[in-house]
Scaffold this active site. Structure first.
Site, short mmCIF file in Angstrom:
data_model
loop_
_atom_site.label_atom_id
_atom_site.label_comp_id
_atom_site.label_asym_id
_atom_site.label_seq_id
_atom_site.Cartn_x
_atom_site.Cartn_y
_atom_site.Cartn_z
N ASP A 228 0.76 12.58 -3.39
CA ASP A 228 1.15 11.07 -3.70
C ASP A 228 0.10 11.28 -4.19
OD1 ASP A 228 2.23 9.20 -4.38
OD2 ASP A 228 1.28 7.79 -3.15
N ASP B 29 -0.40 7.94 1.63
CA ASP B 29 -1.30 6.77 1.77
C ASP B 29 -0.31 5.46 2.54
OD1 ASP B 29 -2.06 5.93 -0.35
OD2 ASP B 29 -2.68 5.00 -0.13
#
Length: 821
Positions: A331, A528
């Site tokens: 990401d 995350d």
């Protein structure tokens, strides 16, 4: 009070659940009890033999061997029922053989090795279940539905398409819907990972799971709770987690080949020598204790080493899959970037200087709850600007905030909100901001557009270096999957060297990309946020940055990095690959020694008892080889510890203070070279010259500290002939440019026609040309030099929570290193 009768079915279900939970809790205790029992029996038999009680010792060892046969038989049967052909077959045959020929000591030794290996393996291979409790706890539970009588608070499950809902400030959007009274300012980081709030005007779609970060808004539901976006995320995480295969023991892969060889050698020894004891001796030395012990011990050692580095790996299976990974998916927001906006630039139009524009904007934004307001206030504080208390501040959601600061009417927000200005300039600023991946916040002073603040989610200092280390560790392909816009994601992907960038993805889109990549090679997914949880569960190995990330991502991941260092990812991958290599080496070496011992036993050179003792020696050798995974490899990672790490953190703070002053260099050059004889203009030029001179003085002091303290410490850590030579050359170029700039400013001050001198009205063209060129060169060199130091040197400072403050015998900064190179 009597509890209501729930019926036999309910009681049966509850009893079954309780019994299952109780039984699952007994499994590790059962293994520990069995190991303790056989170990105690072996020791008791040895004491009895030492005291001359041969019959008692044989009886104890017989009982130990018989006890071990029961679970060994069950393990073999259970493996066959689940289509697993393991190394326990040889161990069971050896136990049975020792009982048949009366070699009870050999049987007891095998029993200890077998139960001990099973206990170690269960501890090494146990994986944490993919607990979705964090996702469920964040799911919307309540909704406020409009009725003729007013607002009715109901469970989110009772919302139906067409219902009109009101979402209050700070609440989670309960279902997917369409904004009625806009605009709606929502935080969609839970869904997309994008840290900046998103504005949805009237008739725009808004998704469940987003958080209202502005005033209340009305929406019309377009789906029920079960069909909405957030529920889909939970289902995706559940399905993807169910697809993950359990850990298959490393020993089982070789047992299929080892068993027929063992049986053949044992059978030939029996037939050719007409002695069953020889066959039992072959089975005893062939007992695959190196297979049973070496792999679990190596993986436990690897897990322990990861834990010491602040990385939690949920089981040996995750570590083994990580060692085989070849594709990295990651990401953007919060993973390779800082995860929060930061002030990166100030452009002005008009007479208000940049630092004053920032001070006024930050003073007003002190009373705003907007996430961008906090970034502006933080940026002003980092640049040493002192804020004032605003008066009569009012804020309109989706537009901005207005108020009075030190007698000036100040407005912060959109361009059409802050006041009239040059539309062409606004367009150019927006284009430049888009090229940098930044967003614009305009500032108006006294009802006129005065400038713009540029905000950006900056790249992590250790991101680029981490990706280089990952390539060196064996990652062949890197893929960015993000919910952010392509214009923002692609420059970040270029900086870290991503092979492919997939932007604008929903959580389901991320899962699709992960599954497509997993179909081609072993994958690792790093994220995350809550929105990353399904993709983490779908990948071969999910890695969560748990230091600042969401709990859901940590729960869905196989690996959790608990320190705020992306570099730990590359280190963990290297540890995993080294651990797997050591496990393979230990297993193959143990098998080789066992094969050699089998040949000796088949020729009659070993009795079963001596074979068991020899097998113990082979086990010890395999265990010692597996324990190498506890230590660093030859390519140990360079680190700075103790006082040296403290020095790096101190220099990092100096960098943070110098960065805004570096960005002001072009503006200072403009101010120094600006013509004009008015007193105010001459005063501004004097101030600019003094500011530029002060910056060069502070910069020189910082560079001397780098050269005297930091670079020797880095050189010791990196090794080699001259690892910091190129950076020292950069210092020389910076010093040369600083001398040139000082010379030019001195000439300006000494020249009678200098605008900074009394009565001057113009600046010599040749001096201004050379000065601007030198300042531009210094600006470019400093930006590159500081970025290189932060990415290559500052990341070497170990985190204080993962190592002692100072290693025994470690040299202090600037002192000679007593250790050999």
């Amino acid at each position: 009070m009597t509890r209501p009768w729930k019926g036999p079915r309910a009681l049966g279900q509850r009893s079954a659940k309780s019994l299952a939970a109780f039984a699952s809790g007994l499994v590790p205790r059962r293994d520990e009890a069995l190991f303790a029992l056989v170990t105690g029996g072996l020791a008791a038999g040895g004491i009895a033999l030492w005291r001359g009680n041969d019959q008692v010792s044989d009886l104890l060892w017989l009982l130990v061997t018989a006890v071990a046969c029961v679970p060994a038989a069950w393990w073999v049967v259970d493996g066959l029922l689940h289509r697993r052909f393991g190394s326990d077959v040889i161990a069971l045959l050896a136990l049975g053989g020792t009982l048949a020929v009366g070699e009870y000591l050999a049987g007891a030794v095998i029993a200890v090795m077998l139960t001990g290996g099973r206990l170690l393996e269960r501890r090494a291979g146990r994986r944490a279940r993919h607990d979705l409790s964090a996702l469920l706890s964040l799911a919307p539970r309540l909704a406020h539905r409009e009725t003729p009588q007013g607002l009715d608070t109901i469970d989110a499950d009772r919302v139906r398409p067409g219902d009109t809902l009101v979402v209050r400030s700070g609440e989670v959007v309960p279902v997917d819907g369409r904004v009625r009274g806009g605009p709606a300012i929502v935080d969609e980081s839970t869904l997309t990972g994008e840290p900046l709030p998103v504005e949805h005007p009237a008739d725009d779609d808004v998704r469940s799971g987003a958080v209202n970060c502005a005033g209340p808004f009305s929406m019309r539901a377009t789906a029920d709770a079960a069909s909405s976006t957030y529920s889909g995320m939970v289902r995706l995480a559940s399905e993807a987690a169910a697809e993950s295969a359990p850990f298959v023991r490393l020993a089982d892969r070789y047992a299929a080949l080892f068993l027929p060889v063992t049986l053949t050698v044992a059978g030939l020894a029996w037939v050719l020598a007409a002695d069953p004891v020889r066959a039992v001796a072959v089975l005893v030395v062939a007992t695959p204790c190196p297979l049973i012990l070496a792999a679990p011990i190596a993986f436990v050692s690897g897990l322990s080493r990861c834990a010491r580095r602040g990385v939690v790996v949920k089981g040996g299976g995750a570590l083994e899959r990580l060692a085989r990974a070849r594709v990295l998916l990651f990401d953007k927001t919060g993973t390779v970037t800082a995860g929060r906006p930061s002030l990166v630039g100030i452009d002005t139009v008009g007479e208000v200087p940049p630092h004053e524009l920032l001070r006024l904007a930050a003073s007003l934004d002190q009373v705003s709850p907007h996430v961008l307001a906090s970034a502006i206030v933080r940026g002003a504080r980092e640049r040493g600007e002192e804020s004032s208390v605003p008066v009569a501040a009012t804020e309109r959601a989706g537009s901005g905030i207005r108020g009075t600061v030190d007698g000036h009417r100040v407005s912060v927000g959109k361009a059409d909100w802050v006041g009239p200005g040059d539309s062409g300039w606004v367009g150019r600023v927006r284009n430049r901001a888009a090229a940098r991946g930044a967003i614009t916040v305009f500032v108006g002073v006294d009802d006129h557009l005065a400038g713009v603040l540029l905000l950006q989610d900056p790249l992590r200092a250790d991101a680029a270096r981490t990706f280089r280390l990952l390539r060196r560790a064996g990652i062949t392909r890197t893929v960015m999957v993000t919910g952010d816009r392509a214009a923002v994601a692609e420059p970040i992907g270029d900086l870290v060297g991503a092979d492919t960038v997939h932007a604008g993805l929903s959580p389901a889109g991320k899962v699709d990309v992960v599954r497509a990549e997993t179909g081609r090679a072993s994958t690792v997914m790093v994220g995350d946020g809550v929105n990353d949880a399904p993709a983490l569960a779908a990948a071969g190995v999910g890695v969560a940055l748990g230091a600042r990330g969401a709990t859901a991502s940590s729960e869905a991941a196989d690996v959790v990095i608990t320190v705020d260092r992306l570099e730990r990812l590359a280190e963990t991958l290297a540890i995993a690959r080294r651990t797997r290599t050591i496990a393979l080496q230990s297993v193959l070496a143990g098998m080789g020694l066992s094969l050699a011992a089998m040949a000796v036993a088949a020729s009659g050179g070993l009795t079963p008892a001596l074979g068991a003792l020899l097998q113990e020696g082979i086990d010890v050798a395999a265990i010692l080889g597996a324990l190498r995974a506890l230590g660093p490899g030859r390519d140990r990672w360079p680190r700075l510890y103790g006082d040296e790490a403290d020095l790096v953190r101190e220099l990092d703070q100096e960098h943070r203070a110098l960065w805004p002053r570096i960005e002001r260099l072009p503006a200072l050059a403009d101010a120094v070279c600006a013509p004009g004889r008015a007193p105010a203009e001459r005063e501004r030029r004097h101030a600019a010259v003094e500011e530029l001179t002060g910056f060069l003085t502070d910069l020189a002091a910082h560079e001397r500290k780098d050269e005297r303290l930091l670079y020797p410490a880095v050189a010791r850590a990196l090794g080699g002939a001259d690892p910091t030579g190129a950076m020292s050359r950069g210092h020389a170029e910076i010093a040369n440019l600083a001398r040139r700039i000082t010379l030019y400013t001195t000439e300006l001050t000494a020249t009678g026609t200098d605008a900074a001198a009394p009565g001057g009205d113009t600046v010599p063209a040749d001096i201004t040309r050379d000065l601007r060129r030198a300042v531009d060169e210094l600006h470019a060199v400093l930006r590159l030099h500081f970025a290189q130091e932060e990415e290559n040197y500052f990341v070497l400072a170990d985190t204080p929570d993962s190592r002692p403050s100072r290693r025994p015998g470690a040299p202090r900064p600037g002192s000679p290193d007593p250790r050999p190179p």
